[in-house]
Design an enzyme around this catalytic site. Structure first.
Site: not given
Ligand code: 13P
Length: 266
Positions: A27-29, A112, A114, A184, A190, A230, A251-252
């Site tokens: 997920n590149w956000k 998600h 967020e 999640e 993050g 993470s 994510g990251g």
């Molecule tokens: P991180 O891997 O950066 O913690 O993010 C997870 C995420 O929100 C994937 O959708």
């Protein structure tokens, strides 16, 4: 499950094989411009072309069409990060499932944390989006998870139950073969904090039981349930060793070709 199924299952677990084909999704956000996405993929593609897992990347809307072209002939599928539930209409700023399908999107992240926290998305809306995704032959990746406050109050399981119940409301008789769920925990996103592999496995096993109750056991046994929060090259292996964890939503670490490749090739 029949006795034979059970025996096959334990044999596979002993050999470290997965019952369901694992998914590693990035997920590149709101990261990576079109140019950066192209550069990242140039590096990533040769590193993962022998991977046996299903790989998905979910870039931002403006990169989707170009990335679809870059992914042609590769083993990576395309996902988007959100969509509206209507096909068209006066919804300024929104994107329809029809538009996503038209440009080659297969997966859609829905619910998600967020989107829930920053944009006020609630379970009833997510439920509508899941129904729309299935109608348009998109695979929803439904995200659920508790906040730190909820975990500290010891209501994780109640929260997950409510999210699953509301988000899947009315889907009992629908063909849910395409559904993917991602657990999640919000406090792990993050932050560098990961749920322990045992905790993640327990919550995922609980989600599978809920799917079995609300929908049916056959579907619950087939559904891929991922862990997200993470996930890094140094913890993916231990997470994937757990019987209930069918993959990761990253994510990251999915933004760096080398790290993402290490996770895919765990
Ligand atoms: P991180 O891997 O950066 O913690 O993010 C997870 C995420 O929100 C994937 O959708």
């Amino acid at each position: 499950m029949s006795k034979l199924d059970n025996r096959l299952r334990s044999l596979k677990i002993k050999r470290g094989e997965k019952m369901r084909k694992p998914i590693i999704a990035g997920n590149w956000k709101m990261h990576n411009t079109l140019f950066e996405s192209g550069e990242m993929l140039k590096e990533l593609l040769p590193l993962v072309n022998k991977s046996s897992v299903e790989v998905i990347i979910c870039p931002n809307y403006t990169s989707l069409t170009e990335i679809f072209k870059l992914l042609k002939g590769s083993n990576i599928k395309l996902g988007a990060q959100n969509m509206h539930y209507e096909e068209k209409g006066a919804y300024t700023g929104e994107v329809s499932p029809v538009f996503l399908k038209e440009i080659g999107v297969d997966y859609i992240i829905l619910g998600h944390s967020e989107r829930r926290k920053i944009f006020g998305e609630i379970d009833v809306i997510i439920n509508k989006k899941i129904k729309a995704a299935l109608k348009h032959n998109l695979s929803p990746i439904l995200c659920v998870g508790e906040t730190l406050e909820e975990r500290e109050k010891d209501i994780t399981y109640e929260i997950i139950k409510k999210q699953i119940e509301y988000c899947l409301e009315g889907l009992k008789d629908t063909n849910l073969d395409k559904l993917v769920v991602a657990y999640e925990p919000v406090w792990a996103i993050g932050t560098g904090k990961t749920a322990t592999k045992e905790d993640a496995n327990d919550v995922i096993s609980f989600i599978r039981r809920l799917l079995s109750e609300y929908i049916n056991k056959k579907m619950a046994d087939k559904t891929r349930i991922l862990y997200g929060g993470s996930v890094k090259p140094n913890n993916i292996k231990e997470l994937m060793e757990m019987g209930e964890i069918d993959g990761a939503l990253v994510g990251g670490a999915s933004l760096k070709a080398n790290d993402f490749a290490k996770i895919i090739n765990y």
